[in-house]
Design an enzyme around this catalytic site. Structure first.
Site, PDB file in Angstrom:
ATOM      1  N   SER A 113       5.685  -2.392 -57.015  1.00  0.00           N
ATOM      2  CA  SER A 113       4.888  -1.283 -56.497  1.00  0.00           C
ATOM      3  C   SER A 113       5.005  -1.260 -54.963  1.00  0.00           C
ATOM      4  O   SER A 113       6.111  -1.211 -54.435  1.00  0.00           O
ATOM      5  CB  SER A 113       3.450  -1.410 -56.992  1.00  0.00           C
ATOM      6  OG  SER A 113       2.737  -0.222 -56.810  1.00  0.00           O
ATOM      7  N   ASP A 253       5.713   5.198 -66.349  1.00  0.00           N
ATOM      8  CA  ASP A 253       5.294   4.725 -65.031  1.00  0.00           C
ATOM      9  C   ASP A 253       4.626   5.831 -64.215  1.00  0.00           C
ATOM     10  O   ASP A 253       5.075   6.973 -64.206  1.00  0.00           O
ATOM     11  CB  ASP A 253       6.525   4.226 -64.276  1.00  0.00           C
ATOM     12  CG  ASP A 253       6.214   3.158 -63.252  1.00  0.00           C
ATOM     13  OD1 ASP A 253       5.156   3.237 -62.598  1.00  0.00           O
ATOM     14  OD2 ASP A 253       7.044   2.243 -63.108  1.00  0.00           O
ATOM     15  N   HIS A 280       3.530   1.106 -65.507  1.00  0.00           N
ATOM     16  CA  HIS A 280       3.708   0.591 -64.151  1.00  0.00           C
ATOM     17  C   HIS A 280       3.849  -0.930 -64.081  1.00  0.00           C
ATOM     18  O   HIS A 280       4.255  -1.460 -63.044  1.00  0.00           O
ATOM     19  CB  HIS A 280       2.502   1.034 -63.307  1.00  0.00           C
ATOM     20  CG  HIS A 280       2.667   0.853 -61.837  1.00  0.00           C
ATOM     21  ND1 HIS A 280       3.726   1.376 -61.123  1.00  0.00           N
ATOM     22  CD2 HIS A 280       1.889   0.209 -60.919  1.00  0.00           C
ATOM     23  CE1 HIS A 280       3.597   1.072 -59.850  1.00  0.00           C
ATOM     24  NE2 HIS A 280       2.508   0.352 -59.693  1.00  0.00           N
TER      25      HIS A 280
END
Length: 301
Positions: A113, A253, A280
């Site tokens: 991320s 995601d 994610h």
């Protein structure tokens, strides 16, 4: 993964200017294989939700986790404003950690991320010791990503996005109603496991305990990005990355293919894997497939 036992773990802190960065090492840092340094998300998250990457030490590769400044075991600075929390600050902290641990001459990065954004920015500077980089579930450009989040929000069950926007407009994102609506998005596009894994809940608790960095750079939630990163983009820097690069994203995601694709298109030779059934956090949602993809890349380095 083989049946070898998990390597010994050491924990400590290193000085970073007037502050301290907390780290955890699983395995022997100066063995035969370059260490994998794990960069967590947020900004303002902690290492907890990525702890299962320590399993990679079973194959003899040391794994380094750390909490970025402002969170977890590192120095908290609740009084610092948004102008203090910059990408450059966290790049400097990473450089400092690599030097202090004595691994700057040979290492691999795994960034998840926001950590993937940080890893890519680090790789674009072409550090001599970087042997490979994994960019997982990260946007190459926040301006490219923000409209994608609106598309995902619009597809939520009836009334959910309206509830979210009502509280965002009123500044009541700390309310129970906002949190409940937020979790509808999270269970679709952040982590599809039910119940949520305890290591992810531990990270959420850390963010709630001190949201200084998260609110300053990101915003009140994963999909309402109002912080300083909202205008941040790596597009002009990606062609400078010259190390082997693996890009990972999930089928569902929150960081959609449109926001990930520039990593594949602009980083020379980058390989992109979309993990089916995951959103994610594929390392928590589909760990076997995730580990297979990651170890194949690491073994080729």
């Amino acid at each position: 993964m083989d049946d070898m036992t998990l390597a010994p773990t050491t924990k400590g802190t290193v000085e970073f200017g007037e502050h301290r960065t907390w780290y955890r090492v699983t395995g022997e840092l100066h063995g035969d294989r370059p260490p994998l340094v794990v960069l967590h998300g947020g900004p303002g998250s902690t290492h907890d939700y990525l702890l299962n990457l320590a399993e990679l030490s079973r194959s003899g590769r040391p794994v380094v986790h750390y909490d970025q400044l402002g969170n977890g075991g590192s120095t908290h600075l609740r009084g610092r404003g948004a102008d203090f929390w910059t990408v450059e600050l966290f790049l400097a902290e990473l450089d400092n950690l690599l030097r202090r641990l004595g691994i700057a001459e040979e290492y691999v990065l795994f960034g998840q991320s926001w950590g993937g954004v940080l890893a890519a920015a680090h790789a674009a500077d072409r550090p001599a010791g970087l042997r490979g980089v994994v960019i997982a579930n990260a946007p190459a450009s926040y301006p490219l990503w923000l409209p994608e989040l609106d598309v995902l929000r619009a597809a939520l069950p009836p009334g959910v996005d309206a509830t979210l926007r009502r509280h965002e407009a009123a500044g009541t994102t700390g309310s129970q109603a906002y949190t409940a609506a937020m979790m509808v998005f999270y269970q679709r596009h952040v982590c599809r496991r039910k119940p949520l894994p305890p290591e992810l809940m531990a990270t959420f608790m850390e963010i709630n305990g001190d949201p200084t960095v998260y609110h300053a750079m990101n915003g009140p939630s994963e999909f309402h990005i109002t912080g300083t990163l909202r205008d941040y983009s790596l597009l002009d820097r990606l062609p400078q990355i010259d190390t082997p690069t693996l890009v990972i994203s999930g089928e569902y995601d929150e960081v959609t293919p449109a926001a990930v694709r520039p990593f594949h298109d602009l980083v020379p030779g980058a390989h992109w894997e979309i993990i089916e059934g995951a959103s994610h956090l594929p390392h928590l949602e589909t760990p076997e497939r995730f580990t297979e993809v990651l170890t194949q890349f690491l073994d080729k380095l």
